[in-house]
Scaffold this active site. Structure first.
Site, PDB file in Angstrom:
ATOM      1  NE  ARG A 109      -3.758   0.954   2.048  1.00  0.00           N
ATOM      2  CZ  ARG A 109      -4.956   1.222   2.585  1.00  0.00           C
ATOM      3  NH1 ARG A 109      -5.068   2.136   3.528  1.00  0.00           N
ATOM      4  NH2 ARG A 109      -6.026   0.580   2.189  1.00  0.00           N
ATOM      5  CG  HIS A 136      -8.432   0.460  -2.548  1.00  0.00           C
ATOM      6  ND1 HIS A 136      -7.625  -0.577  -2.127  1.00  0.00           N
ATOM      7  CD2 HIS A 136      -9.122   0.866  -1.447  1.00  0.00           C
ATOM      8  CE1 HIS A 136      -7.820  -0.791  -0.845  1.00  0.00           C
ATOM      9  NE2 HIS A 136      -8.719   0.061  -0.410  1.00  0.00           N
ATOM     10  CD  GLN A 139     -13.138  -1.101  -0.162  1.00  0.00           C
ATOM     11  OE1 GLN A 139     -12.255  -0.999   0.680  1.00  0.00           O
ATOM     12  NE2 GLN A 139     -14.382  -1.439   0.161  1.00  0.00           N
ATOM     13  CG  ASP A 231     -13.192   7.121  -1.154  1.00  0.00           C
ATOM     14  OD1 ASP A 231     -13.058   7.034   0.081  1.00  0.00           O
ATOM     15  OD2 ASP A 231     -12.232   7.029  -1.951  1.00  0.00           O
ATOM     16  CB  CYS A 272     -13.979   2.080   0.391  1.00  0.00           C
ATOM     17  SG  CYS A 272     -13.516   3.815   0.271  1.00  0.00           S
ATOM     18  NE  ARG A 300     -11.121  -4.203   1.261  1.00  0.00           N
ATOM     19  CZ  ARG A 300     -10.059  -3.424   1.545  1.00  0.00           C
ATOM     20  NH1 ARG A 300     -10.171  -2.401   2.362  1.00  0.00           N
ATOM     21  NH2 ARG A 300      -8.874  -3.641   0.979  1.00  0.00           N
TER      22      ARG A 300
HETATM   23  N1  NVA Z   1      -9.656   7.249  -1.654  1.00  0.00           N
HETATM   24  C1  NVA Z   1      -9.294   6.856  -0.307  1.00  0.00           C
HETATM   25  C2  NVA Z   1      -9.592   5.409  -0.107  1.00  0.00           C
HETATM   26  C3  NVA Z   1      -9.342   4.897   1.289  1.00  0.00           C
HETATM   27  C4  NVA Z   1      -9.633   3.430   1.431  1.00  0.00           C
HETATM   28  C5  NVA Z   1      -7.829   7.152  -0.057  1.00  0.00           C
HETATM   29  O1  NVA Z   1      -7.007   6.870  -0.932  1.00  0.00           O
HETATM   30  O2  NVA Z   1      -7.510   7.678   1.002  1.00  0.00           O
HETATM   31  N1   CP Z   2     -11.163   0.646   2.821  1.00  0.00           N
HETATM   32  C1   CP Z   2      -9.882   0.593   3.187  1.00  0.00           C
HETATM   33  O1   CP Z   2      -8.970   0.328   2.395  1.00  0.00           O
HETATM   34  O2   CP Z   2      -9.662   0.854   4.499  1.00  0.00           O
HETATM   35  P1   CP Z   2      -8.261   1.034   5.217  1.00  0.00           P
HETATM   36  O3   CP Z   2      -7.655   2.308   4.687  1.00  0.00           O
HETATM   37  O4   CP Z   2      -8.556   1.080   6.680  1.00  0.00           O
HETATM   38  O5   CP Z   2      -7.382  -0.140   4.849  1.00  0.00           O
END
Ligand code: NVA
Ligand code: CP
Length: 315
Positions: A109, A136, A139, A231, A272, A300
């Site tokens: 990540r 992502h 997800q 989101d 998400c 998830r």
């Molecule tokens: N768009 C958000 C998704 C978090 C799961 C981010 O990248 O922070």
């Molecule tokens: N939805 C999601 O990816 O959550 P986290 O950022 O907590 O992993």
């Protein structure tokens, strides 16, 4: 055939997978979920060591990889950005080659999609994208499992994403929907629409699956939605854009009026998570019976487990 084809593969973006393969991940997750509910856990990752690289924070993704791995008999090792020197003191290519000698699979990540692709190229082991600025993909499997559990099918559902239409979630949901025959609409101001290049690519997938892809800056485009999804307005790393995004996105907040204007009383709400209540969604909708966000969060874990089992497990 689908099962054999997935062995040893990385999971970097849904672009790399066919509809049948995506369906396989979702159905395997449902199967593993049902087994876990009966107290049955597998051993398909026994003897496998899995590196979890996190440049950005995470609750769901980190816990899903950790628990999914342990449930199947594997060993997860968390590597936060203060633990390793990825990309600043040691190149991504060198880190990949070192980790590839020690680990059987790597989750990443972080910021750059290019880096997760480099990790896959140089490590020689399956690499799973746990979120980048661009995509992502894990997800989407959880979102689609939740929809399949709720409606019984995916093809032909009307899916509306309201909010930042060019972030990792919007991009991945559009790819996944186009591949799976889910009619996909983004409602967002034009300045936050996805790139023309990605829209054209998805229209190509949609032609094959029978899905439609619609971009609109009109909130009235929620009409007919089976699912309304949103989101955060500022993704991780974009915190300085808060004022600008609030100004642009306030008309696209998911609230009761928006849920009511679908014309269906069966519309569900998904997110998400984490959510900023009072911004992209009201507390009222988030806490309503239409909201399935915690089923989605649980899923998830089952879907990420399925990705590891399908690509790396003896299953
Ligand atoms: N768009 C958000 C998704 C978090 C799961 C981010 O990248 O922070
Ligand atoms: N939805 C999601 O990816 O959550 P986290 O950022 O907590 O992993």
């Amino acid at each position: 055939m689908v099962k054999e084809n997935l062995k040893g593969r990385s999971f970097l973006t849904l672009k790399d997978f066919t509809a049948e393969e995506i369906e396989y991940f979702i159905d395997l997750a449902a199967e593993l979920k049902a087994k876990k509910k009966q107290g049955i856990l597998g051993q398909s990752l026994k003897g496998k060591n899995i590196a979890l690289i996190f440049e950005k924070p995470s609750t769901r993704t980190r816990c899903s990889f950790t628990i999914g791995c342990i449930d199947e008999g594997g060993h997860p090792e968390y590597l936060g950005s203060d633990d390793i020197q990825l990309g600043y003191k040691e190149s991504v290519e060198d880190t990949a080659r070192v980790l590839g000698r020690m680990f059987d699979g790597i989750e990443f990540r972080g910021f750059s999609q290019e880096n997760v692709e480099k990790l896959a190229k140089y490590s020689g082991v399956p690499v799973w994208n746990g979120l980048t600025d661009e995509y992502h993909p894990t997800q989407i499997l959880a979102d689609f499992l939740t929809m399949k559990e709720h409606f019984g099918y995916l093809k032909g559902l009307n899916f509306v994403y309201a909010g930042d239409g060019r972030n990792n979630m919007a991009n991945s949901l559009m790819i996944g929907s186009a591949k799976m025959g889910v009619n996909f609409t983004i409602i967002a101001p034009k300045s936050l629409w996805p790139t023309d290049e990605l829209v054209e690519l998805c229209k190509g997938y949609a032609k094959e699956s029978g899905a439609t892809i619609t971009l609109s800056d009109e909130v009235s485009a929620v009409k007919g939605a089976d699912v309304i999804y949103t989101d955060v307005w500022c993704s991780m790393g974009e915190e300085d854009k808060a004022a600008e995004r609030i100004a642009l996105l306030s008309p696209y907040q998911v609230n009761k009026a928006m849920m009511d204007s679908t014309g269906k009383d069966t519309t569900i709400f998904l997110h998400c998570l984490p959510a900023v209540k009072g911004k992209e969604v009201t507390e009222e909708v988030f806490e309503s019976a239409q909201s399935h966000v915690f089923d989605e969060a649980e899923n998830r874990m089952h879907t990420i487990k399925a990705v590891m089992v399908a690509t790396l497990g003896n299953y």
